[in-house]
Scaffold this active site. Sequence first.
Site, PDB file in Angstrom:
ATOM      1  N   CYS A 185      37.764  37.383  26.850  1.00  0.00           N
ATOM      2  CA  CYS A 185      39.141  37.661  27.479  1.00  0.00           C
ATOM      3  C   CYS A 185      39.878  36.391  27.204  1.00  0.00           C
ATOM      4  O   CYS A 185      41.125  36.220  26.914  1.00  0.00           O
ATOM      5  CB  CYS A 185      39.016  37.797  29.118  1.00  0.00           C
ATOM      6  SG  CYS A 185      38.319  39.463  29.211  1.00  0.00           S
TER       7      CYS A 185
ATOM      8  N   HIS B  75      37.805  44.827  30.531  1.00  0.00           N
ATOM      9  CA  HIS B  75      37.925  43.818  31.746  1.00  0.00           C
ATOM     10  C   HIS B  75      39.447  43.978  32.138  1.00  0.00           C
ATOM     11  O   HIS B  75      40.325  44.265  31.492  1.00  0.00           O
ATOM     12  CB  HIS B  75      37.528  42.554  31.025  1.00  0.00           C
ATOM     13  CG  HIS B  75      36.166  42.353  30.861  1.00  0.00           C
ATOM     14  ND1 HIS B  75      35.631  41.021  30.667  1.00  0.00           N
ATOM     15  CD2 HIS B  75      35.036  43.329  30.607  1.00  0.00           C
ATOM     16  CE1 HIS B  75      34.280  41.119  30.354  1.00  0.00           C
ATOM     17  NE2 HIS B  75      33.890  42.204  30.353  1.00  0.00           N
TER      18      HIS B  75
ATOM     19  N   GLU C 275      41.443  41.410  32.442  1.00  0.00           N
ATOM     20  CA  GLU C 275      42.407  40.889  32.061  1.00  0.00           C
ATOM     21  C   GLU C 275      42.918  41.835  30.651  1.00  0.00           C
ATOM     22  O   GLU C 275      43.949  41.588  30.427  1.00  0.00           O
ATOM     23  CB  GLU C 275      41.656  39.451  31.474  1.00  0.00           C
ATOM     24  CG  GLU C 275      41.195  38.578  32.363  1.00  0.00           C
ATOM     25  CD  GLU C 275      39.759  38.605  32.548  1.00  0.00           C
ATOM     26  OE1 GLU C 275      39.466  40.009  32.803  1.00  0.00           O
ATOM     27  OE2 GLU C 275      39.164  37.833  32.752  1.00  0.00           O
TER      28      GLU C 275
ATOM     29  N   CYS D 177      36.289  35.543  30.783  1.00  0.00           N
ATOM     30  CA  CYS D 177      34.912  35.219  30.019  1.00  0.00           C
ATOM     31  C   CYS D 177      35.490  34.866  28.529  1.00  0.00           C
ATOM     32  O   CYS D 177      36.616  34.742  28.369  1.00  0.00           O
ATOM     33  CB  CYS D 177      34.094  36.530  30.037  1.00  0.00           C
ATOM     34  SG  CYS D 177      35.049  37.890  28.793  1.00  0.00           S
TER      35      CYS D 177
END
Length: 147
Positions: free
Chosen positions: A87, A54, A56, A84
Site C-alpha cells: 500500500c 486492502h 488503502e 503495508c
Amino acid sequence: MLLDDDFFMRYAIMEAMKAYEMDEVPVGAVVVSNGRVIGKGHNLVEKLNDVTAHAEMMAMTAAANSIGGKYLNECTLYVTLEPCPMCAGAAYWTRIGRVVFGADDEKRGYRLFEQKGSLLHPSTEIKGGVMAGEAMDLLRSYFKAKR
C-alpha cells in the site's frame, strides 16, 4: 466546524468497523481532498478473495476515479493501521500528498521494510499515531474473537 485529522480518522474507523462486521481484518481508509472525502474503503481481502484488496487500495482507487486522474498529490490518505509495503508503494505511485495513520503495524508496516529512505514518495508528509488507541482496540477485539 474544524475538520482535523481526528475527524477524518473517525471516518476511517467507521470504514474499519464495516470490515469488522464482514469478518475482515478491521482496517479502514479514506482519501480527503479540500476537506471532502473523495474515496473510502475497508479491507475486502476475504470477500473478493484478493490479497491486494486492502483498505488503502480501495480508497485510493475510488479517489482516483472520483477526480478522474491517477495522481493524488493534493490529497490526504487516512488509514487506521500503518500501511503495508504494497500500500505504501501504491501511495508512492499516486504521489499522495499526505498519509495519516492510526496504529503502528509492528509486524508488517512499511517502515520495517525501508532500507534507503521511505517507500512513500519523497514529497509525501507522514503522520502516525492519530487515534491509535481506538484503531488498535478494534484490531485486538477482532483477533481476540478469532482465537
